[in-house]
Design an enzyme around this catalytic site. Structure first.
Site, PDB file in Angstrom:
ATOM      1  N   TYR A 198      -4.902  -2.223  -3.851  1.00 23.26           N
ATOM      2  CA  TYR A 198      -6.090  -3.029  -3.568  1.00 23.26           C
ATOM      3  C   TYR A 198      -7.317  -2.449  -4.285  1.00 23.26           C
ATOM      4  O   TYR A 198      -8.421  -2.453  -3.743  1.00 23.26           O
ATOM      5  CB  TYR A 198      -6.312  -3.170  -2.047  1.00 23.26           C
ATOM      6  CG  TYR A 198      -5.068  -3.670  -1.348  1.00 23.26           C
ATOM      7  CD1 TYR A 198      -4.631  -4.974  -1.532  1.00 23.26           C
ATOM      8  CD2 TYR A 198      -4.269  -2.817  -0.571  1.00 23.26           C
ATOM      9  CE1 TYR A 198      -3.462  -5.430  -0.938  1.00 23.26           C
ATOM     10  CE2 TYR A 198      -3.093  -3.271   0.021  1.00 23.26           C
ATOM     11  CZ  TYR A 198      -2.704  -4.572  -0.165  1.00 23.26           C
ATOM     12  OH  TYR A 198      -1.545  -5.037   0.407  1.00 23.26           O
ATOM     13  N   ARG A 249       0.818  -1.214   0.000  1.00 28.79           N
ATOM     14  CA  ARG A 249       0.000   0.000   0.000  1.00 28.79           C
ATOM     15  C   ARG A 249       0.853   1.267   0.000  1.00 28.79           C
ATOM     16  O   ARG A 249       0.550   2.236  -0.687  1.00 28.79           O
ATOM     17  CB  ARG A 249      -0.880  -0.018   1.261  1.00 28.79           C
ATOM     18  CG  ARG A 249      -1.954   1.019   1.311  1.00 28.79           C
ATOM     19  CD  ARG A 249      -2.637   1.008   2.687  1.00 28.79           C
ATOM     20  NE  ARG A 249      -3.072  -0.307   3.113  1.00 28.79           N
ATOM     21  CZ  ARG A 249      -4.263  -0.836   2.827  1.00 28.79           C
ATOM     22  NH1 ARG A 249      -5.132  -0.160   2.115  1.00 28.79           N
ATOM     23  NH2 ARG A 249      -4.574  -2.043   3.249  1.00 28.79           N
ATOM     24  N   CYS A 285     -26.226  -3.979  -8.497  1.00 38.20           N
ATOM     25  CA  CYS A 285     -27.453  -4.249  -7.759  1.00 38.20           C
ATOM     26  C   CYS A 285     -27.152  -4.810  -6.375  1.00 38.20           C
ATOM     27  O   CYS A 285     -27.361  -6.004  -6.097  1.00 38.20           O
ATOM     28  CB  CYS A 285     -28.324  -5.194  -8.557  1.00 38.20           C
ATOM     29  SG  CYS A 285     -28.713  -4.470 -10.145  1.00 38.20           S
ATOM     30  N   GLU A 286     -26.611  -3.971  -5.535  1.00 35.49           N
ATOM     31  CA  GLU A 286     -26.289  -4.288  -4.138  1.00 35.49           C
ATOM     32  C   GLU A 286     -26.393  -2.987  -3.364  1.00 35.49           C
ATOM     33  O   GLU A 286     -25.858  -1.962  -3.807  1.00 35.49           O
ATOM     34  CB  GLU A 286     -24.821  -4.751  -4.003  1.00 35.49           C
ATOM     35  CG  GLU A 286     -24.464  -6.056  -4.642  1.00 35.49           C
ATOM     36  CD  GLU A 286     -24.915  -7.269  -3.839  1.00 35.49           C
ATOM     37  OE1 GLU A 286     -25.255  -7.133  -2.641  1.00 35.49           O
ATOM     38  OE2 GLU A 286     -24.935  -8.355  -4.446  1.00 35.49           O
TER      39      GLU A 286
HETATM   40  C1  LIG Z   1      -0.286  -7.938   1.928  1.00 34.49           C
HETATM   41  C2  LIG Z   1       1.060  -8.218   2.426  1.00 34.49           C
HETATM   42  C3  LIG Z   1       2.035  -7.227   2.427  1.00 34.49           C
HETATM   43  C4  LIG Z   1       1.769  -5.806   2.006  1.00 34.49           C
HETATM   44  O1  LIG Z   1       0.958  -5.155   2.912  1.00 34.49           O
HETATM   45  P1  LIG Z   1       0.728  -3.571   2.803  1.00 34.49           P
HETATM   46  O2  LIG Z   1      -0.100  -3.253   3.961  1.00 34.49           O
HETATM   47  O3  LIG Z   1       0.036  -3.341   1.508  1.00 34.49           O
HETATM   48  O4  LIG Z   1       2.061  -2.932   2.861  1.00 34.49           O
HETATM   49  C5  LIG Z   1       3.303  -7.567   2.837  1.00 34.49           C
HETATM   50  N1  LIG Z   1       3.606  -8.820   3.244  1.00 34.49           N
HETATM   51  C6  LIG Z   1       2.684  -9.799   3.249  1.00 34.49           C
HETATM   52  C7  LIG Z   1       3.081 -11.149   3.684  1.00 34.49           C
HETATM   53  C8  LIG Z   1       1.382  -9.529   2.852  1.00 34.49           C
HETATM   54  O5  LIG Z   1       0.477 -10.504   2.878  1.00 34.49           O
END
Ligand SMILES: *Cc1c(COP(=O)(O)O)cnc(C)c1O
Length: 419
Positions: free
Chosen positions: A373, A277, A344-345
């Site tokens: 995401y 993220r 339709c939700e």
């Molecule tokens: C999803 C995930 C991340 C990334 O998470 P963010 O919050 O997007 O930084 C890193 N490591 C693992 C193992 C994950 O499942």
């Protein structure tokens, strides 16, 4: 920090007017800023440059090949969670020694493919998984490198759907069981236990949960290294860094480094990070067009052509995305809207009760911070084709995934003769 801003009341992505992109590609559409992605990688690299960590971008946040290539070009590796993600990593020629593989349900085929490609290590999430990796590595007559994902049992203080480091979570192995693995390495002759992994959750805005978890993990490594004469070469600290969606005040990369580096002073292992993220959220927007403004006795709805099938986060986590009109009005009239899609939700709400400039049919709005995401969770629900993805770099832009048409929608479907 991102590169979406108004110039003369028109929204720009870097040097391109977003409305010009939409004119060409239609609506809805995802639009990404190249600069925003790479600058976030660089911020982490700069903050931690004293320890030269390996930064493996967590591609499940946004796995478009163009994005992956851009981060790999910055020297980053990739954190993958499936065979499909390994395939993408290969497509962008990510060096195998910069790939780490997490996930609670790796299949035998996925494990074999990853061993053959020579990834840096698996982040192992259970004892049965460790047994399966041992079995596959023995069959391939090689040694597989493994990191044990420990579950430090800390509360990351985030949405419960994205908390992963509490003891009731499906992820990781508790410290007691993990110690058992190191006390019994003879059981796994084809495995090199070279690393420890810890990822406690996502969108964590404060430093404390990280510090609490990493202190536990560092102490754990000290203990097993002493007790069992093992050598830990890497400590993978996962991702989870929070970002700004509205008025959050997440720690910056530099603050994160200041908070956690003291824990690892003098340690011999190399740090690995898996930001998802942090790298991608602010780098993308989802643009939709207002189809109708519907006024009821209690609410105004801005019904747009983007929906929960394009951006699931608000429906799934009650996530907040700012709504910015592509053209800022000079009129001062404002109204409160629910921005909703055509699906339709009742849950198909992109933004709830927002005070926005008065909207009209045909206008465009951007759901901000949709780079992580977003597209990766899109579906064809209601037989809606997925929106295209567009990458902007400076004054250039290109469609990096085309819009799904009706043929794509039914591709692979057949009607059996017995129907
Ligand atoms: C999803 C995930 C991340 C990334 O998470 P963010 O919050 O997007 O930084 C890193 N490591 C693992 C193992 C994950 O499942």
């Amino acid at each position: 920090m991102h590169d979406f801003k108004y110039i003369n009341n028109e929204l720009y992505c870097e040097k391109v007017k977003v409305a010009d992109i939409i004119k060409k590609v239609g609506s809805p559409a995802y639009i990404y800023s190249h600069k925003t992605f790479v600058e976030h990688i660089r911020k982490l690299q700069a903050a931690f440059k004293s320890v030269k960590p390996l930064i493996c971008y967590s591609m499940k946040a946004n796995s478009n090949l163009a994005i992956l290539k851009a981060v790999v070009n910055e020297g980053a590796g990739l954190d993958i969670v499936s065979g499909g993600e390994l395939y993408r990593a290969k497509k962008v020629k990510c060096p195998a020694e910069r790939i780490v593989f997490a996930g609670v349900g790796k299949t035998e085929r996925e494990i074999e493919d990853a061993i053959r490609y020579g990834i840096l290590f698996f982040n192992v999430e259970s004892l049965p998984e460790l047994e399966l990796i041992q079995k596959v590595a023995r069959r391939l007559k090689c040694k597989a490198s493994v990191s044990i994902r420990v579950n430090p049992n800390v509360d990351p203080r985030t949405h419960r759907y994205i908390a992963t480091g509490k003891k009731e979570s499906k992820f990781g192995i508790d410290l007691g069981l993990a110690e058992g693995v190191f006390s019994n390495t003879a059981r796994y002759p084809n495995i090199e236990l070279c690393a420890i992994h810890c990822h406690i959750g996502s969108q964590i805005v404060s430093g404390e949960p990280f510090v609490e978890a990493f202190k536990k993990v560092a102490a754990f490594i000290d203990e097993i290294e002493k007790k069992y004469k093992v050598k830990i070469k890497y400590l993978n600290l996962g991702g989870g860094l929070g970002v700004i969606y509205s008025n959050e005040k997440p720690q910056t990369a530099a603050q994160y480094a200041r908070n956690i580096l003291p824990i690892f002073k003098g340690k011999k292992y190399r740090l690995v990070f898996e930001p998802g993220r942090f790298v991608s959220a602010n780098g993308g927007i989802l643009v939709g067009q207002v189809i109708y403004v519907k006024r009821t006795q209690v609410k105004n709805f801005a019904i747009v052509d983007a929906a929960m099938n394009d951006l699931l986060r608000p429906s799934l986590y009650d996530a907040h995305h700012e709504v910015w009109p592509l053209k800022r009005s000079s009129r001062t009239e404002k109204e409160i809207y629910d921005v909703v899609g055509p699906v339709c939700e009742s849950g198909d709400v992109l933004a709830r009760e927002r005070l926005l400039q008065k909207l009209h049919d045909g206008e465009y709005v951007a759901m901000m911070s949709a780079g992580a995401y977003g597209y990766v969770m899109a579906s064809n629900y209601n037989s809606r084709g997925r929106a295209p993805e567009v990458l902007v770099k400076g004054s250039k832009f290109e469609i990096v995934k085309k819009r799904e048409d009706y043929q794509t929608l039914i591709a692979g479907e057949t009607i059996p003769a017995f129907v």
